[in-house]
Design an enzyme around this catalytic site. Sequence first.
Site, mmCIF file in Angstrom:
data_model
loop_
_atom_site.group_PDB
_atom_site.id
_atom_site.type_symbol
_atom_site.label_atom_id
_atom_site.label_comp_id
_atom_site.label_asym_id
_atom_site.label_seq_id
_atom_site.Cartn_x
_atom_site.Cartn_y
_atom_site.Cartn_z
ATOM 1 N N TRP A 35 0.899 -1.159 0.000
ATOM 2 C CA TRP A 35 0.000 0.000 0.000
ATOM 3 C C TRP A 35 0.926 1.194 0.000
ATOM 4 O O TRP A 35 1.622 1.454 0.984
ATOM 5 C CB TRP A 35 -0.872 -0.051 1.264
ATOM 6 C CG TRP A 35 -2.050 0.858 1.245
ATOM 7 C CD1 TRP A 35 -3.294 0.574 0.747
ATOM 8 C CD2 TRP A 35 -2.134 2.181 1.794
ATOM 9 N NE1 TRP A 35 -4.121 1.648 0.944
ATOM 10 C CE2 TRP A 35 -3.441 2.643 1.575
ATOM 11 C CE3 TRP A 35 -1.223 3.021 2.427
ATOM 12 C CZ2 TRP A 35 -3.863 3.901 1.979
ATOM 13 C CZ3 TRP A 35 -1.641 4.277 2.826
ATOM 14 C CH2 TRP A 35 -2.956 4.704 2.602
ATOM 15 N N LYS A 55 -20.173 4.137 7.254
ATOM 16 C CA LYS A 55 -20.332 2.875 6.514
ATOM 17 C C LYS A 55 -20.744 3.158 5.081
ATOM 18 O O LYS A 55 -20.207 2.608 4.131
ATOM 19 C CB LYS A 55 -21.422 2.074 7.226
ATOM 20 C CG LYS A 55 -21.313 0.664 7.540
ATOM 21 C CD LYS A 55 -20.125 0.031 8.134
ATOM 22 C CE LYS A 55 -18.898 0.789 8.348
ATOM 23 N NZ LYS A 55 -17.848 0.297 9.124
ATOM 24 N N ASN A 96 6.965 -4.547 5.883
ATOM 25 C CA ASN A 96 5.783 -3.778 6.311
ATOM 26 C C ASN A 96 6.268 -2.740 7.283
ATOM 27 O O ASN A 96 7.069 -3.065 8.168
ATOM 28 C CB ASN A 96 4.826 -4.653 7.129
ATOM 29 C CG ASN A 96 3.896 -5.434 6.275
ATOM 30 O OD1 ASN A 96 3.996 -5.391 5.064
ATOM 31 N ND2 ASN A 96 3.000 -6.143 6.918
#
Length: 607
Positions: A74, A484, A100
């Site tokens: 990412w 959401k 990471n």
Amino acid sequence: MCGIVGYTGSSSAVPVLLSGLKRLEYRGYDSAGIAVNTGGSLQMVKASGHLEHLMERLKSTPLSGTSGIGHTRWATHGAPTDINAHPHMSNDGQFAVVHNGIIENYAQLREELTENGFQFSSETDTEVIVHLLEYYDQGDPKVAVMKAASRLEGSYALGVVCARFPDTLYTARLSSPLILGVGIGESFFASDVTALVRHTKNVIYMEDGEFACITPRGIEVFDSTGAPIRKTVSRVAWDVEAAEKGGYDHFMLKEIMEQPRALKLTIEPRIRDGRIVLDEFESFRAQLPNIRKVVITACGSAYHAGCVGRYVIEQLCRIPVEAELASELRYRNPIIDSSTLLIVVSQSGETADTIAALKECKARGATVLAVVNVVGSTIAKLADYVLYTWAGPEIAVATTKGYTTQVAVLDLFAVWAAEALGTISAQSCADYVKQLLSLPERAQRAIDLNPGIPALARQYKAADAMFFIGRNIDYAICLEGSLKLKEISYIHSEAYAAGELKHGTIALIDEGRLVVALACQEALFDKMMSNVREVKARGAQVLAAALEGNRRILSQADDVLYIPDTDPLFLAIPEIIPLQLFAYYMARENGCDIDKPKNLAKSVTVE
Ligand code: G6P
């Protein structure tokens, strides 16, 4: 965010690595790659975009070997291009690394390594690691990994392969999760147990400052002086089905439907003979009266769970409670001391801002209670006490069962603490306990009561913006309902305390604007109806949520979601579920990538 995986054994490494990366997809990524030891030399294949691109590329460039490392990236330092994707390889081709985390001093190291003649091909912070490995290589890769790690500032979970040692992987950890998998004649590492459970349930959780050498014959863990450490092998409690879709089209829908069960697993074991027993926290009971203030901190939906918790704890315990975003709290110079109980809420237990806020408050003397889902995560380790949410693995980026189980634990805590403090009577305590025990059933009823949600989504799918309004706990639920919707459907949405309407939002209400009005707090129902009338008068369409059996709402709202009758303090759990379903079907109607929304990551491990 990024995910790492490593394998060494007798099987072909590529399929094992790819299936591991597939399981880490949910964390969010924008490129991927793998490196395999092809028996004395390292070869790698990388591709920007989805894993499918990497798989395509591997068809034309097959890699054969029985050990290797993989990564989903990412992007933080440098765009998501093929070159910036991990693994990165040393100039002499001896080392490849996946990483990471973030190397904070990478600019200095890059300068130093460039001066020493190393050629950089990417813009990443990670690439310094692999050149440091070559720089410190004097024969034993274990020593090179330790020396390189000693130069790194920031956070890392590292996976390294060395061409000269075809069946060995090397790992190191600092402030980024890393788990080793113990198989029979094979071994693994990964940033997340979901990548391992298909192969083994026996795992070793690495701690900060630890290193490991991993071979098919076994795993050796050692500290920063090179001294061996005896590690416990833990058994992962859930199985592979828990991390698969089980017939649902999306993980998110599966996880919404799993909520009754997740709530049962979280609540029931903590109620014995009609009393709440928080095993992990019981030793703190006697110190509760010394607590002057509770501060709840978290990010995203976990913060929204904290906003619900604030109402419930304050109401029942009569202690001042603040809920604050971790990214704000950490920089605010907060007034926190040993009379503060800090409740840190996190599904992953790895959120960077939440960890920083925890450390900041702990340093000021607060007692830290963590509400966490992932066992062995960084937050679980840093906290003084942990209450786990037993939600099982949550794969969809947008949390659902993670959030409701967090609310359940905060509700349990509130009643437990109120009983201990004597701020509620024995009778009310018994009534609240009954209500808590009924929450899994009410969650199911909230699903069963609203079969019309897919049709509502068809009706409202073209909305370009909407507002969620509510008061008290309904307002806290608005925050989560609105988040959401926007995170998975990309429809602009805002949550507003209904009493604030006249202070701004009402200017944006015009013909056809959709307003979701949560009116489940009976004591405030009439106030909410005034707000509904105000927006209706300006042409809004109103989708309301009201308690089952409420008929008064029908004369005001265009459509209604029904919520099973529940004690007003515990409404968040049944009330959010139809809103989760509404968000899900709105996203589905709009053809969105529901489980992996654009630009979002499941676990935000960088600031
Ligand atoms: C990300 C996730 C959210 C989550 C938030 C906090 O934004 O997409 O679903 O609520 O991080 O994560 P945590 O793991 O600390 O609960």
